[in-house]
Design a protein around this motif. Structure first.
Motif, PDB file in Angstrom:
ATOM      1  N   GLN A  37      36.775 -27.895 -24.674  1.00  0.00           N
ATOM      2  CA  GLN A  37      35.953 -27.267 -25.707  1.00  0.00           C
ATOM      3  C   GLN A  37      34.598 -27.962 -25.842  1.00  0.00           C
ATOM      4  O   GLN A  37      34.543 -29.185 -25.920  1.00  0.00           O
ATOM      5  N   LYS A  38      33.545 -27.150 -25.860  1.00  0.00           N
ATOM      6  CA  LYS A  38      32.194 -27.678 -26.050  1.00  0.00           C
ATOM      7  C   LYS A  38      31.793 -27.570 -27.521  1.00  0.00           C
ATOM      8  O   LYS A  38      32.138 -26.604 -28.209  1.00  0.00           O
ATOM      9  N   GLN A  39      31.025 -28.565 -27.968  1.00  0.00           N
ATOM     10  CA  GLN A  39      30.499 -28.526 -29.336  1.00  0.00           C
ATOM     11  C   GLN A  39      29.529 -27.360 -29.476  1.00  0.00           C
ATOM     12  O   GLN A  39      28.667 -27.125 -28.632  1.00  0.00           O
ATOM     13  N   LYS A  40      29.669 -26.608 -30.554  1.00  0.00           N
ATOM     14  CA  LYS A  40      28.797 -25.458 -30.794  1.00  0.00           C
ATOM     15  C   LYS A  40      27.368 -25.909 -31.043  1.00  0.00           C
ATOM     16  O   LYS A  40      27.126 -27.013 -31.553  1.00  0.00           O
ATOM     17  N   ILE A  41      26.420 -25.041 -30.748  1.00  0.00           N
ATOM     18  CA  ILE A  41      25.015 -25.346 -30.996  1.00  0.00           C
ATOM     19  C   ILE A  41      24.753 -25.490 -32.487  1.00  0.00           C
ATOM     20  O   ILE A  41      23.834 -26.197 -32.909  1.00  0.00           O
ATOM     21  N   GLY A  45      31.706 -27.175 -35.192  1.00  0.00           N
ATOM     22  CA  GLY A  45      32.989 -27.051 -34.514  1.00  0.00           C
ATOM     23  C   GLY A  45      32.807 -26.950 -33.006  1.00  0.00           C
ATOM     24  O   GLY A  45      31.738 -27.234 -32.461  1.00  0.00           O
ATOM     25  N   TYR A  46      33.888 -26.531 -32.357  1.00  0.00           N
ATOM     26  CA  TYR A  46      33.901 -26.455 -30.893  1.00  0.00           C
ATOM     27  C   TYR A  46      34.365 -25.069 -30.455  1.00  0.00           C
ATOM     28  O   TYR A  46      35.075 -24.375 -31.195  1.00  0.00           O
ATOM     29  N   GLU A  47      33.963 -24.670 -29.257  1.00  0.00           N
ATOM     30  CA  GLU A  47      34.391 -23.402 -28.685  1.00  0.00           C
ATOM     31  C   GLU A  47      34.912 -23.645 -27.276  1.00  0.00           C
ATOM     32  O   GLU A  47      34.439 -24.534 -26.564  1.00  0.00           O
ATOM     33  N   VAL A  48      35.900 -22.832 -26.898  1.00  0.00           N
ATOM     34  CA  VAL A  48      36.573 -23.026 -25.613  1.00  0.00           C
ATOM     35  C   VAL A  48      35.622 -22.727 -24.464  1.00  0.00           C
ATOM     36  O   VAL A  48      34.973 -21.682 -24.412  1.00  0.00           O
ATOM     37  N   ALA A  49      35.553 -23.676 -23.526  1.00  0.00           N
ATOM     38  CA  ALA A  49      34.752 -23.497 -22.318  1.00  0.00           C
ATOM     39  C   ALA A  49      35.644 -23.156 -21.128  1.00  0.00           C
ATOM     40  O   ALA A  49      35.297 -22.305 -20.310  1.00  0.00           O
ATOM     41  N   ASP A  50      36.786 -23.828 -21.036  1.00  0.00           N
ATOM     42  CA  ASP A  50      37.731 -23.589 -19.933  1.00  0.00           C
ATOM     43  C   ASP A  50      39.146 -23.873 -20.417  1.00  0.00           C
ATOM     44  O   ASP A  50      39.366 -24.759 -21.257  1.00  0.00           O
ATOM     45  N   TYR A  94      34.037 -31.871 -26.028  1.00  0.00           N
ATOM     46  CA  TYR A  94      32.838 -32.408 -25.378  1.00  0.00           C
ATOM     47  C   TYR A  94      31.668 -32.362 -26.365  1.00  0.00           C
ATOM     48  O   TYR A  94      31.300 -31.285 -26.843  1.00  0.00           O
ATOM     49  N   ALA A  95      31.116 -33.539 -26.668  1.00  0.00           N
ATOM     50  CA  ALA A  95      30.033 -33.644 -27.655  1.00  0.00           C
ATOM     51  C   ALA A  95      28.698 -33.263 -27.015  1.00  0.00           C
ATOM     52  O   ALA A  95      28.393 -33.651 -25.887  1.00  0.00           O
ATOM     53  N   ARG A  96      27.900 -32.536 -27.770  1.00  0.00           N
ATOM     54  CA  ARG A  96      26.574 -32.106 -27.302  1.00  0.00           C
ATOM     55  C   ARG A  96      25.615 -33.301 -27.345  1.00  0.00           C
ATOM     56  O   ARG A  96      25.530 -34.013 -28.335  1.00  0.00           O
ATOM     57  N   ASN A  97      24.880 -33.520 -26.258  1.00  0.00           N
ATOM     58  CA  ASN A  97      23.955 -34.650 -26.178  1.00  0.00           C
ATOM     59  C   ASN A  97      22.659 -34.375 -26.939  1.00  0.00           C
ATOM     60  O   ASN A  97      22.289 -33.226 -27.173  1.00  0.00           O
ATOM     61  N   LYS A  98      21.974 -35.469 -27.283  1.00  0.00           N
ATOM     62  CA  LYS A  98      20.664 -35.389 -27.926  1.00  0.00           C
ATOM     63  C   LYS A  98      19.589 -35.898 -26.980  1.00  0.00           C
ATOM     64  O   LYS A  98      19.847 -36.777 -26.149  1.00  0.00           O
ATOM     65  N   VAL A  99      18.386 -35.343 -27.120  1.00  0.00           N
ATOM     66  CA  VAL A  99      17.221 -35.874 -26.409  1.00  0.00           C
ATOM     67  C   VAL A  99      16.082 -36.011 -27.413  1.00  0.00           C
ATOM     68  O   VAL A  99      16.103 -35.424 -28.495  1.00  0.00           O
ATOM     69  N   ARG A 100      15.079 -36.778 -27.028  1.00  0.00           N
ATOM     70  CA  ARG A 100      13.928 -37.023 -27.897  1.00  0.00           C
ATOM     71  C   ARG A 100      12.821 -36.022 -27.582  1.00  0.00           C
ATOM     72  O   ARG A 100      12.442 -35.842 -26.419  1.00  0.00           O
ATOM     73  N   VAL A 101      12.326 -35.368 -28.620  1.00  0.00           N
ATOM     74  CA  VAL A 101      11.186 -34.452 -28.479  1.00  0.00           C
ATOM     75  C   VAL A 101      10.002 -35.082 -29.213  1.00  0.00           C
ATOM     76  O   VAL A 101      10.091 -35.378 -30.414  1.00  0.00           O
ATOM     77  N   THR A 102       8.903 -35.302 -28.490  1.00  0.00           N
ATOM     78  CA  THR A 102       7.697 -35.877 -29.073  1.00  0.00           C
ATOM     79  C   THR A 102       6.589 -34.833 -29.026  1.00  0.00           C
ATOM     80  O   THR A 102       6.263 -34.315 -27.956  1.00  0.00           O
ATOM     81  N   VAL A 103       6.029 -34.540 -30.203  1.00  0.00           N
ATOM     82  CA  VAL A 103       4.947 -33.560 -30.308  1.00  0.00           C
ATOM     83  C   VAL A 103       3.626 -34.310 -30.394  1.00  0.00           C
ATOM     84  O   VAL A 103       3.426 -35.142 -31.285  1.00  0.00           O
ATOM     85  N   THR A 104       2.732 -34.048 -29.450  1.00  0.00           N
ATOM     86  CA  THR A 104       1.407 -34.661 -29.465  1.00  0.00           C
ATOM     87  C   THR A 104       0.401 -33.690 -30.071  1.00  0.00           C
ATOM     88  O   THR A 104       0.624 -32.477 -30.098  1.00  0.00           O
ATOM     89  N   ASN A 105      -0.711 -34.236 -30.557  1.00  0.00           N
ATOM     90  CA  ASN A 105      -1.729 -33.406 -31.239  1.00  0.00           C
ATOM     91  C   ASN A 105      -1.093 -32.544 -32.320  1.00  0.00           C
ATOM     92  O   ASN A 105      -1.431 -31.371 -32.493  1.00  0.00           O
ATOM     93  N   SER A 106      -0.156 -33.141 -33.052  1.00  0.00           N
ATOM     94  CA  SER A 106       0.616 -32.366 -34.026  1.00  0.00           C
ATOM     95  C   SER A 106      -0.246 -31.805 -35.155  1.00  0.00           C
ATOM     96  O   SER A 106       0.153 -30.831 -35.808  1.00  0.00           O
ATOM     97  N   GLU A 107      -1.426 -32.402 -35.380  1.00  0.00           N
ATOM     98  CA  GLU A 107      -2.294 -31.872 -36.435  1.00  0.00           C
ATOM     99  C   GLU A 107      -2.820 -30.490 -36.099  1.00  0.00           C
ATOM    100  O   GLU A 107      -3.332 -29.777 -36.973  1.00  0.00           O
ATOM    101  N   TYR A 108      -2.680 -30.088 -34.847  1.00  0.00           N
ATOM    102  CA  TYR A 108      -3.149 -28.774 -34.430  1.00  0.00           C
ATOM    103  C   TYR A 108      -1.984 -27.811 -34.185  1.00  0.00           C
ATOM    104  O   TYR A 108      -2.133 -26.804 -33.495  1.00  0.00           O
ATOM    105  N   ILE A 109      -0.846 -28.111 -34.762  1.00  0.00           N
ATOM    106  CA  ILE A 109       0.335 -27.259 -34.637  1.00  0.00           C
ATOM    107  C   ILE A 109       0.734 -26.747 -36.012  1.00  0.00           C
ATOM    108  O   ILE A 109       0.813 -27.524 -36.973  1.00  0.00           O
TER     109      ILE A 109
END
Length: 211
Positions: A37-41, A45-50, A94-109
């Motif tokens: 089971q994979k972790q849901k987005i 909870g989790y949902e069956v993958a296989d 199976y736990a969902r992994n995390k990654v780092r998101v860096t926003v540059t020039n954020s004052e213009y977003i």
């Protein structure tokens, strides 16, 4: 049976006391399941993958292997005993992994600085602002639409809007001296100092602006 007979059902004439005991051997094709089971987005909870439908020997210990899924962390293996009634289930989450998101020039977003840790598969929408004297050209990932949606993958992300200053014309008035060609530059940049002009009867001193 304990007296050596092998028929499942027996009929006999009882003429004396007799003790019989059934003797069993473990089945080698007892069913069991391994559920991955994979972790849901949504992280709720989790949902069956296989699902693996397997067989083994009753009362034996098994340690099913875990799978590998992109963007997820595999759990530790489990060791269980196969139940004779076929009810054994091994569930791997199976736990969902995390990654780092860096926003540059954020004052213009429009969404501001939304830098942070995001889960694999999450979607992030970014909208570039309109800036005076600048034209939006693209994002740092080469997307050219003003608004983009990024799906988080397995690697850290750095993203930001990119702008180009609007074109401006710098003209040079030599007050009757030799001609100096105009220059086209982008807003925020500096013009290149041209060669000094000449004028009969005068020495060139320097340039000045209308300001």
């Amino acid at each position: 049976w304990s007296d050596g007979e092998t028929n499942y059902e027996r009929t006999f004439d009882l003429t004396e006391n007799k003790e019989l005991t059934p003797i069993y051997t473990a089945r080698t094709n007892t069913a069991y399941k391994v559920i991955h089971q994979k972790q849901k987005i949504t992280l709720d909870g989790y949902e069956v993958a296989d699902t693996q439908n397997l067989t083994g020997t009753t009362d034996s210990s098994i340690t099913p292997a875990v799978n590998t899924y992109t963007g997820f962390t595999s759990p530790e293996t489990q060791t269980v005993t196969i139940a004779g009634d076929g009810s054994t289930e091994v569930i791997y989450n199976y736990a969902r992994n995390k990654v780092r998101v860096t926003v540059t020039n954020s004052e213009y977003i429009e969404e501001g600085d939304i830098s942070g840790d995001y889960y694999y598969g999450e979607e992030i929408t970014l909208t570039a602002k309109t800036r005076d004297n600048y034209t939006f050209t693209k994002w740092s990932n080469d997307e050219t639409t003003n608004q983009i949606t990024i799906t988080v993958g397995t690697s850290d992300i750095e993203i930001g809007p990119m702008y180009l200053g609007n074109e401006l014309t710098v003209s040079f008035n030599t007050d009757g001296g030799s001609t100096v060609e105009n220059q086209t530059i982008n807003y925020g940049e500096k013009a290149t100092r041209p060669s000094n002009p000449t004028k009969t009867g005068y020495n060139f001193v320097d340039w000045y602006t209308d300001d």
